[in-house]
Design an enzyme around this catalytic site. Sequence first.
Site, PDB file in Angstrom:
ATOM      1  N   LYS A  14     -17.018 -23.802 -59.213  1.00  0.00           N
ATOM      2  CA  LYS A  14     -15.598 -23.766 -59.572  1.00  0.00           C
ATOM      3  C   LYS A  14     -15.398 -24.246 -61.007  1.00  0.00           C
ATOM      4  CE  LYS A  14     -11.742 -23.048 -57.036  1.00  0.00           C
ATOM      5  NZ  LYS A  14     -11.534 -22.298 -55.802  1.00  0.00           N
ATOM      6  N   ASP A  50      -6.626 -26.201 -54.384  1.00  0.00           N
ATOM      7  CA  ASP A  50      -6.685 -24.775 -54.675  1.00  0.00           C
ATOM      8  C   ASP A  50      -6.544 -23.942 -53.414  1.00  0.00           C
ATOM      9  OD1 ASP A  50      -6.999 -22.570 -56.445  1.00  0.00           O
ATOM     10  OD2 ASP A  50      -9.044 -22.329 -55.725  1.00  0.00           O
ATOM     11  N   ASP A  51      -7.063 -24.416 -52.277  1.00  0.00           N
ATOM     12  CA  ASP A  51      -6.950 -23.658 -51.026  1.00  0.00           C
ATOM     13  C   ASP A  51      -5.493 -23.502 -50.610  1.00  0.00           C
ATOM     14  OD1 ASP A  51      -9.823 -23.456 -50.536  1.00  0.00           O
ATOM     15  OD2 ASP A  51      -9.727 -25.608 -50.199  1.00  0.00           O
ATOM     16  N   GLU A  83     -11.021 -29.360 -52.794  1.00  0.00           N
ATOM     17  CA  GLU A  83     -11.573 -28.036 -52.510  1.00  0.00           C
ATOM     18  C   GLU A  83     -12.323 -28.016 -51.179  1.00  0.00           C
ATOM     19  OE1 GLU A  83     -12.502 -23.967 -53.370  1.00  0.00           O
ATOM     20  OE2 GLU A  83     -11.140 -25.380 -54.351  1.00  0.00           O
ATOM     21  N   ASP A  84     -11.982 -27.058 -50.322  1.00  0.00           N
ATOM     22  CA  ASP A  84     -12.734 -26.760 -49.099  1.00  0.00           C
ATOM     23  C   ASP A  84     -12.901 -27.958 -48.167  1.00  0.00           C
ATOM     24  OD1 ASP A  84     -12.870 -24.165 -49.828  1.00  0.00           O
ATOM     25  OD2 ASP A  84     -14.984 -24.125 -50.346  1.00  0.00           O
ATOM     26  N   ASN A 124     -12.744 -14.611 -47.783  1.00  0.00           N
ATOM     27  CA  ASN A 124     -14.008 -14.590 -48.519  1.00  0.00           C
ATOM     28  C   ASN A 124     -15.125 -15.092 -47.610  1.00  0.00           C
ATOM     29  OD1 ASN A 124     -14.051 -13.687 -51.264  1.00  0.00           O
ATOM     30  ND2 ASN A 124     -12.671 -15.370 -51.789  1.00  0.00           N
ATOM     31  N   ARG A 176     -15.468 -27.220 -44.885  1.00  0.00           N
ATOM     32  CA  ARG A 176     -14.960 -25.860 -44.613  1.00  0.00           C
ATOM     33  C   ARG A 176     -15.206 -25.003 -45.840  1.00  0.00           C
ATOM     34  NH1 ARG A 176     -10.719 -22.663 -45.348  1.00  0.00           N
ATOM     35  NH2 ARG A 176      -9.731 -24.201 -46.722  1.00  0.00           N
ATOM     36  N   TYR A 215     -20.125 -17.629 -58.682  1.00  0.00           N
ATOM     37  CA  TYR A 215     -19.159 -18.061 -57.662  1.00  0.00           C
ATOM     38  C   TYR A 215     -19.164 -17.039 -56.530  1.00  0.00           C
ATOM     39  CZ  TYR A 215     -15.526 -20.976 -55.781  1.00  0.00           C
ATOM     40  OH  TYR A 215     -14.834 -21.829 -54.971  1.00  0.00           O
TER      41      TYR A 215
END
Length: 601
Positions: free
Chosen positions: A181, A275-276, A252-253, A422, A163, A99
């Site tokens: 993930k 999660d973001d 996610e993203d 990150n 993203r 990851y």
Amino acid sequence: MDSGTSSARRSRSGSPDPIASNAGTALPYATRSALHLKGLVPSGVEDFSVQEQRALEQLNMKSTNLEKYIFLSWLRTTNINLFYRLVLHNLKAIAPVIYTPTVGQACQEYSHIYPFLAPPNNVDGLYIPLPEVENIDEIIGNYRESIKEGDEPEITVITDGSRILGLGDLGMNGMGIPVGKLQLYVAAAGLNPDRCLPIVLDFGTDTDKYLEDPLYLGIRQHRPSDEAFYAAANSVIGALHRAFPNMFIQFEDFSTEHAFGLLEHWRHRALCFNDDIQGTGCVILGGFISAVEQAGIPPRDQRILFVGAGSAGVGVAKQLVDYFVVAHGIPENEARAMFWMVDSRGMITTDRGDRLAQHKVYFAREDNASTQCTTIEEAVEYVRPTALIGLSTIYKAFSEKILVRMNEINQKARPIVFPLSNPETKAECSFEEAMRCTNNRVLFASGTAFPEYTAPETGRVYVPGQGNNMYVFPAIGLGAVLCKPTCITDTMIYAVSKALAASLNAQERADGELYPRIERIREVSAELAAAFIQQAVREDLANDRMWVDLVKASDTDKLVSEVRRFMWLPAETFEQLRQCCPHTHHHPVMPHSHAEGPSKL
């Protein structure tokens, strides 16, 4: 042709017998004979620990992290038992390879390395192109045909690649994120790897680099309008929910606006989580609770400056507001007034002169008396923050000048500095910089891993806190899969944050650390999942009677023990593998002899 020969041929043609595939060189002679493999493999019979030694040796021979990533991906798709043994016994060293930060580079190169990540035609998730959304039921049907009976997915991570980390719009290449993930869901919290489903919505990309790349494997078109995006995305998610109504969905993203939009639309319609927005806030809150306890000033006196006001930044800030309201009895308006936000145009105010995105309005200042701050330095001087939190993806945004000023402003308290972006190339500052500029007084947590810092004056070694979402999202997923809540509420997330802060052991507290050591992640995940289940039962939202009864028995130790019993582990011996294949949640707990320190990679 007899069934034994058929099985042996399948094992050589890409659809392996699951026992033979996961046993490899540990396959006993009798089983080799039954599978018609006699003379087709080397004669040596090994135990799993020797296989691990060989795999670790090969991994250490790879000269770059991307090569290690490719090697580990192939291992996972050909021998899942060996892969997770290797990961669990070397988690601290391997997690950054499967990851962040390595997964960022892997995503950028995904179309170039894809054929080398798994055997041909290996099914490792769903790729759903925009033109095929109308055929989503057929796609789900194809997936059903590819899995073993009883292995319907219980968790999915889904992205559109728009993203990815701090790297921008990677299109279909973003598939590396759901894949990675889900490996952490398995490693950290024992989700069943056979019941994990990574998905990428291949809705195009606005990055010309990929549209012009002859090796790009996604559709070659720009992204759709918002209206077309939501129509397509909701069609896919609706079909998935109909097909697998108990499946936990993690977004996610996605781009900021779409991340908030999807969560708002689905959070009370399906078992879902972003999660973001929620996970980042949860893990940062856990570390922030520990930092506030060590800062040396009353919680009410905290002044928190956020740099970065995207979905993650605003999500984190809202959860910190809730913490001050719930834990310290501060009225919401007063708690919200403890926060200032800076985006690319400067400090966010109602009179700045631009149209604010909807998610930024909540934190827009009205008390600035026409004062506008266009830089971080100006905002630091204006706000005089006790805590500086970065989710900007701007490398070195917290300059040494800013860090020194944070130390000067906070002489009566320890300054809190959380550079959370990150990967490392996007981090606002490093641990070493924060320590040097604050005379080693800083309470620090980062989004990416930094090395320990040795103070030259004393030789004391300081361990950086890492606000890694891996502390919380696996536990949230495990808790949701087990107790099957109707939805995931903010108070469930808050319960996990509190449990994370409480999970520090005596040594970690004595050393002033903000998070537990990553080597204890499975122990911590069980405690956090139990806290999640307890809160779901309190809110009368848990739908699995077994867990409701366990919580109402008011025996927390038994609850945690039962959670651990349902955490998947790879087999330790061939006999265990034979009994437990296909995989279930009920593998015995890993012996302590395998919980030693991580091997160096």
